[in-house]
Every structure is written in structure tokens, then in C-alpha cells.
Write an enzyme that holds these catalytic residues in place. Sequence first.
Site, PDB file in Angstrom:
ATOM      1  N   ASP A 176       0.240  -1.158   0.059  1.00  0.00           N
ATOM      2  CA  ASP A 176       0.168   0.570   0.064  1.00  0.00           C
ATOM      3  C   ASP A 176       1.065   0.904  -0.297  1.00  0.00           C
ATOM      4  OD1 ASP A 176      -3.378  -1.267   0.411  1.00  0.00           O
ATOM      5  OD2 ASP A 176      -1.199  -2.321   1.692  1.00  0.00           O
ATOM      6  N   ASN A 185       2.642  -2.713   3.800  1.00  0.00           N
ATOM      7  CA  ASN A 185       0.701  -4.296   3.523  1.00  0.00           C
ATOM      8  C   ASN A 185      -0.261  -4.625   4.328  1.00  0.00           C
ATOM      9  OD1 ASN A 185       0.030  -4.685   1.184  1.00  0.00           O
ATOM     10  ND2 ASN A 185       0.766  -7.011   1.103  1.00  0.00           N
ATOM     11  N   LYS A 186      -0.546  -5.044   3.804  1.00  0.00           N
ATOM     12  CA  LYS A 186      -2.037  -5.952   4.807  1.00  0.00           C
ATOM     13  C   LYS A 186      -1.089  -6.640   5.975  1.00  0.00           C
ATOM     14  CE  LYS A 186      -5.230  -6.283   4.509  1.00  0.00           C
ATOM     15  NZ  LYS A 186      -5.869  -5.578   4.566  1.00  0.00           N
TER      16      LYS A 186
HETATM   17  C1  RUB Z   1      -5.028  -4.900  -0.206  1.00  0.00           C
HETATM   18  C2  RUB Z   1      -3.446  -4.696   0.167  1.00  0.00           C
HETATM   19  C3  RUB Z   1      -2.740  -5.255  -0.856  1.00  0.00           C
HETATM   20  C4  RUB Z   1      -2.328  -4.022  -1.030  1.00  0.00           C
HETATM   21  C5  RUB Z   1      -1.898  -3.841  -2.445  1.00  0.00           C
HETATM   22  O1  RUB Z   1      -5.293  -4.548   1.379  1.00  0.00           O
HETATM   23  O2  RUB Z   1      -2.792  -5.106   1.028  1.00  0.00           O
HETATM   24  O3  RUB Z   1      -1.499  -5.952  -1.077  1.00  0.00           O
HETATM   25  O4  RUB Z   1      -3.520  -2.488  -1.009  1.00  0.00           O
HETATM   26  O5  RUB Z   1      -2.902  -3.818  -3.958  1.00  0.00           O
HETATM   27  P1  RUB Z   1      -7.686  -3.550   1.624  1.00  0.00           P
HETATM   28  P2  RUB Z   1      -2.056  -3.317  -5.112  1.00  0.00           P
HETATM   29  O6  RUB Z   1      -7.817  -5.320   0.964  1.00  0.00           O
HETATM   30  O7  RUB Z   1      -7.379  -3.787   2.766  1.00  0.00           O
HETATM   31  O8  RUB Z   1      -7.141  -3.021   0.261  1.00  0.00           O
HETATM   32  O9  RUB Z   1      -1.605  -4.800  -5.436  1.00  0.00           O
HETATM   33  O10 RUB Z   1      -4.087  -4.106  -5.792  1.00  0.00           O
HETATM   34  O11 RUB Z   1      -2.447  -2.152  -5.166  1.00  0.00           O
END
Ligand code: RUB
Length: 271
Positions: A176, A185-186
Site C-alpha cells: 500500500d 501492506n496488509k
Molecule cells: C490490500 C492490500 C494489498 C495492497 C496492494 O488491502 O494490502 O496488498 O493494497 O494492492 P485491502 P494492489 O484489501 O485492505 O485494501 O496491488 O491491488 O494495488
Amino acid sequence: MDAKKRFDEIAEEIKKVKIQGAGNIAKSALYAYSLIPTKESIKKLLSLRPTEPMLEKVLSLVGKKSYMEILSHFDSAQNGINRYVIKLIKNKDRIFTHCHSTNVVNALVFAKKSWAKFEVYNTETRPLFQGRRTADELRKAGIKVTMFVDSASAIAMEKENRKDKVYVNKVFLGADALLHNGIINKIGSGLISELAYSHKIPVYIIADSWKYSRKKVPIENRSLNEIWNRAPKDIRIKNPAFEFVPKKYITGIVTELGIMKYDKFVKKMRN
Ligand code: RUB
């Protein structure tokens, strides 16, 4: 449909994690802003998911670039990421991933379509089970996938006692926020990375460079009902949605700018 109503619907979907993942949140917020392009809209959209620098980046570009220019970045960045990720994948790899990241899933699907023969271990990702979405998308692309409860990550990664001598040999995580000293990240990503580090399993962050931020990024704490709906009042519950992963656990980062050591990436972004 009325623009205000649609704006509110998108905002609600972002807030309730129906629209999830840094990239999808940023793209949807951009669309919502296009419906009601005011300063109040930006304020509202930024307040929905505090751990999302990409959301901020995209909204900071409105007025400076056209919507089409901003949107085209997502595809071109993903294409770049795909080309680099495939260089990291070897035949018979067992790749571990967590939660649902569009950058990670798209890169794995691209690798599968190109030639690569690998399989994926993933976590269900409590409390919202985004791992199911990952497993389902990978399965549909013909990738062999095995899902674990989050707390079985150590068992999924352990090398010893495996009869088939095939084990997780890479971890791919989305992000994120990309910060100077590590990524966010998560929740669970920190634990998984530390575990991988102790097993000498390389951890790669797969992410669009627009997630980079020089600012301090707060960790979003989400609704307690996600953990235990109507829990007894005298039990304290904590529900941090994200977790910091220090750069020492990160073997490399893959963005549209290439595969780099984390410090090199930060240096590049600072310049
Ligand atoms: C999602 C999450 C993803 C990152 C990257 O968390 O942690 O690994 O957002 O995502 P949530 P992307 O489900 O709470 O949004 O690669 O899709 O940008």
C-alpha cells in the site's frame, strides 16, 4: 444515475473494502472525483483509506494531467512490472503470497500465460478473506494454488519434514505504501516477511512506484465488528488493517522501474 448518488456509492464501497487494493482504490477515487470535481470531494476521498499514498498521488495529479493520462499509468506500470516479475520466476517455484494485490495477481497470471510453471501458496487473510479472491483469480488462470489459514504460514513455509522436498522458495507481497525504510501492506505481512527472512526465503515487493511516499503514513484501524460482531463489551479488540515491513526483510522490490534493492529504489524515487 445522479452524480452525487454515484459518488457516495463509490465512497461507501471504498470505505467498506468492497473496492480493495491500493490501485483499485486510487482508480475508483479518480472516477468518483470526476463526477464531483471539488476540493471537498478530495478531502472526503482521502479520508476513506488513510494508508493509501497512491490515492493521494492520483488526486494530487488532477488538474495537472488529464484523466486519461493518469489512468494510462496503471496499465503501463503493470506491464512493466509483469516484464520484470517474470525474470524472477523459475520452473517449479512455489511462491507464497498474502491478501489480494492486483499488482501481484496480474504479474503471476502474466507469467503463467507466458510460460512459467509454478504454484502458489496463499493465506486466507483474516478478517476480510481477501486471500479467497487471490486464490480464485489464480485458479481461473490455471495456476495451482493451495490456501492456508494465516496462522499456518509457518507450516506453509517450513522446509524440513516435507516429503516431496518442494517448498516455498519465494514470497511475493503487494504494498500500500512504499516508504524510505520499508513498506506497508496488509496485516500479517510483517510476520510473514520475518518468517521468510529466518528461513532465508527471498521476499519481493511487487508494486507500482506511485505508492511511494515521503510522508509518515498512518496504519488504518478498522471496525471491530470485522473481528467479532457483538463481542462482549469488556473485551478489547484491536483491528489494525496494515503492517510495516522493514527493509531488512525485503530482498528486492519490483516496480515498473525495474528489480532493485530497496535502498536503490528509494534513492531513485528521491531524485
Ligand atoms: C490490500 C492490500 C494489498 C495492497 C496492494 O488491502 O494490502 O496488498 O493494497 O494492492 P485491502 P494492489 O484489501 O485492505 O485494501 O496491488 O491491488 O494495488
